[in-house]
Design an enzyme around this catalytic site. Structure first.
Site, short mmCIF file in Angstrom:
data_model
loop_
_atom_site.label_atom_id
_atom_site.label_comp_id
_atom_site.label_asym_id
_atom_site.label_seq_id
_atom_site.Cartn_x
_atom_site.Cartn_y
_atom_site.Cartn_z
N TYR A 144 43.34 -10.80 -30.20
CA TYR A 144 44.19 -11.40 -29.64
C TYR A 144 44.36 -12.73 -30.37
CZ TYR A 144 46.66 -14.71 -26.20
OH TYR A 144 47.31 -15.68 -25.66
N ASP A 239 41.02 -15.25 -37.96
CA ASP A 239 41.18 -15.93 -36.96
C ASP A 239 39.94 -16.54 -36.31
OD1 ASP A 239 43.08 -15.39 -33.76
OD2 ASP A 239 41.77 -17.11 -34.49
N LYS A 267 40.26 -24.53 -30.22
CA LYS A 267 38.94 -24.49 -29.25
C LYS A 267 38.12 -25.91 -29.52
CE LYS A 267 39.57 -19.96 -27.76
NZ LYS A 267 40.24 -19.67 -26.45
P1 KE4 Z 1 45.50 -20.87 -27.67
O1 KE4 Z 1 47.12 -20.66 -28.12
O2 KE4 Z 1 45.22 -20.21 -26.33
O3 KE4 Z 1 45.05 -22.21 -27.91
O4 KE4 Z 1 44.82 -19.67 -28.68
C1 KE4 Z 1 45.30 -18.56 -28.96
C2 KE4 Z 1 44.01 -17.63 -29.43
C3 KE4 Z 1 43.86 -17.36 -31.01
N1 KE4 Z 1 42.89 -16.68 -31.38
C4 KE4 Z 1 41.87 -16.15 -30.52
C5 KE4 Z 1 40.78 -15.64 -31.12
C6 KE4 Z 1 41.72 -16.65 -29.30
O5 KE4 Z 1 40.67 -16.26 -28.54
C7 KE4 Z 1 42.82 -17.38 -28.52
C8 KE4 Z 1 42.94 -17.63 -27.13
N2 KE4 Z 1 41.86 -17.34 -26.19
C9 KE4 Z 1 41.90 -16.82 -25.00
C10 KE4 Z 1 40.80 -16.51 -24.49
N3 KE4 Z 1 40.17 -15.59 -25.00
C11 KE4 Z 1 42.53 -18.12 -24.14
C12 KE4 Z 1 42.52 -18.06 -22.95
C13 KE4 Z 1 43.57 -18.00 -22.33
O6 KE4 Z 1 44.63 -17.35 -22.74
O7 KE4 Z 1 43.99 -18.93 -21.27
#
Ligand code: KE4
Length: 430
Positions: A144, A239, A267
């Site tokens: 993701y 990523d 993060k």
């Molecule tokens: P954000 O747009 O949520 O800040 O980041 C997206 C993203 C991109 N790449 C990786 C590897 C990620 O894990 C994420 C977002 N992670 C999720 C949980 N694994 C965020 C939690 C959520 O969607 O509320």
């Protein structure tokens, strides 16, 4: 435990926010209970609106590697706020944090700050397409990269958790340029990247997958990606939104000694404030506006409060021994959890890289999306509810990672192990 105040808040939330949450996975749909509403956190502890206390293993999905309300972060943000919260103009702090990121991450020569991981990955893919003049994006099943249109193809995290095929609203002529293939499968990688029909601009990968649960790269997988993308002039994007500053100060690319062309971060580098970043070789980054033609912008990018939090964060992480101590703590916890599973006879596959881990309820090895899908999500949901009811806050999905944080003490971990043993026994009674 009494969750009545959280339940009332959830009913109110659902009246004004879709699903009552601002991010789907927080709704706890896949673990069969309502979410608790958090009102305060400090160190390794969360408190909910009913006053219940939890040991936190989610760390806000990764950012809180040293725990909540760290005094250095609180004072840095407070000080920054007192001087103004946003200017929409360049500030010295952006140079400071950018310099720290360039110093820390081996493949990054220049970096652009954005406001989320999604913005980082979306921008990196646009940059790769602009730089190569090609269209196709290769991703991996179960990975993701945020919710930008191009990525919602066999994605992980909330898309996988909620079992949504992809997403309505994403036009076919967008996703037709996205090819998703199995993680850890070098022969499919070779066949796909050498397919002349495809015209591949970039490969984007979580170097350690976190969004189908924790799945490590098998020996040779990342090396193959790097060799093939170099040979075929395809942009390799790591990523590292989760792994960046998580697996070590240099992230997964240092940990595995594989340098991508572009890296996406998020993060941890915001210390809990909204920060994302993408960076890489100057040759590629110089294509980004205003230097180059690839457009990307953001009103709050490089926000002074977020920069202050990020600088304070990286200063904490730079301290000698930080990652060694965190890794040793995670090693101990994982060994003892495996011993608990063995003692109780619970079939669980514990996938872990340093302080990120997932216990899959299956006895089969989990090396990709397909094998992750074998996990018993019903059993995970029961385990989640049982642990929550005894004050242990896990990720509300079998397909996410839990984190060890520097704020967790041996007592915290011992308590979690004891309750896990009770939960496994209860699950095996059923
Ligand atoms: P954000 O747009 O949520 O800040 O980041 C997206 C993203 C991109 N790449 C990786 C590897 C990620 O894990 C994420 C977002 N992670 C999720 C949980 N694994 C965020 C939690 C959520 O969607 O509320």
């Amino acid at each position: 435990m009494d969750f009545s105040v959280s339940s009332k808040l959830f009913e109110q939330a659902k009246k004004v926010i879709p699903g009552g949450v601002n991010s789907p996975v927080r709704a706890c749909r896949s673990v069969g209970c309502d979410p608790v509403f958090i009102t305060k956190a400090s160190g390794a502890t969360l408190w909910d609106a009913d006053g219940n206390e939890y040991i936190d293993f989610v760390s806000s999905w990764g950012p809180m590697i040293f725990g909540h309300a760290h005094p250095d972060i609180v004072s840095a943000v407070g000080l920054a706020a007192a001087s103004g919260t946003s200017f929409g103009a360049p500030t010295p702090k952006e140079i400071d944090l950018a310099s720290m990121v360039v110093e820390a991450v081996p493949s990054i020569e220049k970096v652009r700050f954005v406001n989320s991981g999604t913005e980082a990955t979306m921008s990196a893919v646009r940059l790769a397409r602009g730089y190569t003049g090609r269209k196709a994006v290769v991703k991996f099943d179960g990975c993701y990269h945020g919710h930008a249109d191009s990525f919602l193809v066999k994605a992980g995290s909330g898309v996988l958790t909620l079992g949504i095929p992809g997403s309505p609203g994403v036009p076919e002529d967008i996703v037709k340029h996205t090819v998703s293939i199995p993680f850890n499968n070098v022969s499919v990688v070779e066949r796909t990247l050498r397919d002349k029909e495809l015209d591949v601009a970039c490969v984007i990968v979580e170097p350690v997958a976190g969004n189908m649960g924790c799945v490590a790269p098998q020996p040779g997988f990342l090396e193959k990606l790097r060799d093939l993308t170099s040979e075929l002039n395809i942009v390799l994007i790591f990523d590292e939104v989760i792994t960046g500053f998580r697996l070590g100060y240099g992230g997964a690319q240092s940990y595995y000694n594989i340098l991508p062309d572009l890296t996406c971060l998020g993060k941890i580098i915001g210390g809990g404030l909204p920060v994302g970043a993408y960076g890489g070789k100057s040759e590629i980054m110089n294509c980004v506006a205003p230097d180059g033609p690839v457009y990307q912008a953001g009103t709050l990018s490089g926000n002074p409060l977020a920069m202050a939090a990020g600088i304070a964060t990286l200063k904490i992480l730079q301290k000698p021994g930080f990652y060694e101590q965190l890794g040793a703590k995670a090693d101990r916890f994982a060994e003892e959890l495996a011993a608990v599973a063995k003692r109780t006879g619970m079939d669980i596959r514990l996938n872990r890289v340093e302080s990120m881990m997932t216990g899959f309820f299956t006895k089969e090895a989990v090396i990709d999306f397909e094998s992750a899908m074998q996990a018993d999500t019903k059993r995970y949901a029961q385990h989640y509810r049982q642990m929550l009811g005894r004050g242990i806050y896990l990720a509300p999905s079998q397909f996410e990672v839990s984190f060890i944080s520097a704020a967790q003490t041996d007592d915290h971990l011992d308590k979690a192990l004891k309750i896990a043993e009770w939960s496994f026994k209860k699950l095996l009674e059923k």
